[in-house]
Enzyme design. Sequence first.
Site, PDB file in Angstrom:
ATOM      1  N   GLN A  87       7.451   8.274-110.941  1.00  0.00           N
ATOM      2  CA  GLN A  87       6.567   8.917-111.832  1.00  0.00           C
ATOM      3  C   GLN A  87       6.727   8.292-113.535  1.00  0.00           C
ATOM      4  O   GLN A  87       6.029   8.224-113.702  1.00  0.00           O
ATOM      5  CB  GLN A  87       6.924  10.543-112.266  1.00  0.00           C
ATOM      6  CG  GLN A  87       6.026  11.280-111.035  1.00  0.00           C
ATOM      7  CD  GLN A  87       4.252  11.150-111.135  1.00  0.00           C
ATOM      8  OE1 GLN A  87       3.977  11.209-112.854  1.00  0.00           O
ATOM      9  NE2 GLN A  87       3.524  11.265-110.019  1.00  0.00           N
TER      10      GLN A  87
ATOM     11  N   GLU B 177      15.834  13.167 -96.497  1.00  0.00           N
ATOM     12  CA  GLU B 177      14.541  12.776 -95.886  1.00  0.00           C
ATOM     13  C   GLU B 177      14.720  12.388 -94.269  1.00  0.00           C
ATOM     14  O   GLU B 177      14.234  12.305 -93.800  1.00  0.00           O
ATOM     15  CB  GLU B 177      13.409  12.096 -96.723  1.00  0.00           C
ATOM     16  CG  GLU B 177      13.273  12.775 -98.136  1.00  0.00           C
ATOM     17  CD  GLU B 177      12.112  12.994 -98.945  1.00  0.00           C
ATOM     18  OE1 GLU B 177      11.727  11.330 -98.835  1.00  0.00           O
ATOM     19  OE2 GLU B 177      10.925  13.568 -98.695  1.00  0.00           O
TER      20      GLU B 177
END
Lengths: 428, 428
Positions: A323, A174
């Site tokens: 998560q 990213e």
Amino acid sequence: MNIPRTSFPRIVIIGGGFAGVALAKKLSKQEVQVVLLDKHNYHTFQPLLYQVSTGGLEPDSIAYPIRKILKDFPNFYFRLANVEEIDTEKNKVVTDIGKLKFDYLVVASGSTTNYFGNAEIEKNSMAMKTVPQSLNLRSLILENFEDALLTSDLNERNALMNFVIVGGGPTGVELAGALAEIKKGILPKDYPDLDTRMAQIHIIQSGDCILKGMSEKASHKAEDFLEKLGVQVWKNVRVTNYDGKTVTTNTDLTFETATVVWAAGVKGATIKGLDAEDFITRGNRILVNEFNQVKGFGHIFAAGDIACMVTDEFPNGLPMMAQPAIQQGEQLGDNMLRLIEEKPMEPFKYKDKGAMATIGRNKAVVDLKRWKFQGVFAWYVWMFVHLFFLIGFRNRMVVFVNWVYNYIRFDREARLIIRPFKKKLKSE
Amino acid sequence: MNIPRTSFPRIVIIGGGFAGVALAKKLSKQEVQVVLLDKHNYHTFQPLLYQVSTGGLEPDSIAYPIRKILKDFPNFYFRLANVEEIDTEKNKVVTDIGKLKFDYLVVASGSTTNYFGNAEIEKNSMAMKTVPQSLNLRSLILENFEDALLTSDLNERNALMNFVIVGGGPTGVELAGALAEIKKGILPKDYPDLDTRMAQIHIIQSGDCILKGMSEKASHKAEDFLEKLGVQVWKNVRVTNYDGKTVTTNTDLTFETATVVWAAGVKGATIKGLDAEDFITRGNRILVNEFNQVKGFGHIFAAGDIACMVTDEFPNGLPMMAQPAIQQGEQLGDNMLRLIEEKPMEPFKYKDKGAMATIGRNKAVVDLKRWKFQGVFAWYVWMFVHLFFLIGFRNRMVVFVNWVYNYIRFDREARLIIRPFKKKLKSE
């Protein structure tokens, strides 16, 4: 530490990251006293740190005051503290602002950059795990371009405009994509008197693919995207050193650069006193059972990145991502209440919601359980999911405004050197 | 310094504040080469710094990259530099990144905090003239409350929660109002285990009224507003010292406090080499004629806070505010082009657009030429004017989102200690 004792059991949580905050929220309005300790007074939304480093977002929009998250919970105490030691015999945590007794302890101290013992790389490279680190990187990138203007030595100028990112995981990918877009959209306008085409972005990956945890399709497509953006992807190359000027590798390849971002690994941020060899496992993580209990203790837990919970699907422990941390925090909250009420706890079951990474505008890869897709739609999904998980309405609005603006204008306006990294301001 | 010589005359501007940026914009697309030097790579919208210090706005939303302001102007050069000296004989500026010859020079170096020679106050108090300073103050305020939780010494705790603002000008008044709103709306929720009613906000003014430059009505109303918000306003009291613990005054009054914000005065940020006694006037400003020329020079100008331009209405020089700076910058641009074309320059005429200050939600005072008003409508006018003058569409949107959010939710979410001021982070 100056915290009143009540008849409620005291749960001390170390760390206000995804696991710590999810847990604290679960425990709010219950008959427990919760003390959360963190060295920052804010929760950091780590998945967007790379956008802070590249001027796309202001740091304040991805940080959220911890006190505010739990302001309506009367038995909640926050203290800004560095935890130095855990005394498992006396059930105390030792911090820089004093000691604190606990009835239950949850270590959610997260992870820190893993340099695999290379002190020279640690000293000379940049990490991107915290807001101040990301701001340092933002300053350094911009300072390098300002300095590139000043030198007539071509090698030095190229080194200032070369960026080497070590590690092909989501963070590295990213960041590389964002830098490539800056090179294309912003540098030529901001530095017309510099040949910014010479700027190079390298991503070095020791394994044979990037985004290792994701599907083969996602990995390939991400590599395509990066190459389209002009990023040079080096696979099967392991960085051996960086002395501040030259990156050396296990091959003949070397890179002259003023900026190395180390995104090649993380390790658990263990704390003295809870680091016994028999439960510290690979990656410096604390081995926990299916109830997040640390081996040998019934009342000491670990959750999130620091916790290594082994499952059939993940024999090396659940991935160090948001998560599992959020899910563990939530379930641990329920389990601790069960434990206090002397009811049986329920084993943790990880619901794998998939993984995603964005490479640039209209370019993202998404792996869901049953559906893997890449491109424009994946990019919208990526944005929606990140806005959704960001804490706070204001943060969401500000991030949204920035994204819409950046998208329409091909821009990133937070390219500000507020705290220079290379040289201190003579006067502020 | 590495800037190519062209056939166009070179205009060097020192400072990217209101005057420097307005001037550079006027000179864009003209047949001149413009070199702008600033120690920051961004323009700061100083009127809103107090909102950064009080967590109402992120710093990135009131700063704007200087390079971006002039990105479409091919003969514009920006360099990040500290100007150390001006050599008026050789027409050179000496900076930390090298020397630069100029054909025309405009000093728009602004102003700096004036401690009137008191080194102890300078050392122990906080200023609020730059973004890093404002962030330091934001950190300090928050760190003080965290520390107040840790002490059982009542005097120390009170000192940590007492805020002394020296100076009743717009900066002092606006900061005091913002702190009072934090005390009322945020502290009780964030620090339920602290008696935040004990927090005090003092504003100390040496003269007999606050907002001296404004109308009597505005001054009285502002004082009313402050008192309603619980701010203690001390008039005709002059601060004589602050040793880091106790503020002493020329009266019997003393204040025990951990936070003194010095907003009692500014002075011109003069530069070595252009500081001859015969044109440096009160407030350390450079005396200029009606064309902004420095006495004795035809090609060296000063504009904005640093320039002291005397008019019939302002015998001590135009006020050190945004409006005179912007207007001077714009007119100076036109005049320099006239000068280069050997046309007669036009004398500067200040259009007094009035003054305004905001004290808190729905509480502002506005003095226009023909109309002076206070209260809710004044507050809307204040917001509209500040949004209008803020540079950049993104900045306006982000500030607007923050203001709407803060208004509806009685909140200020940027209460983040990103760079601690009192103690350095052990690891970032």
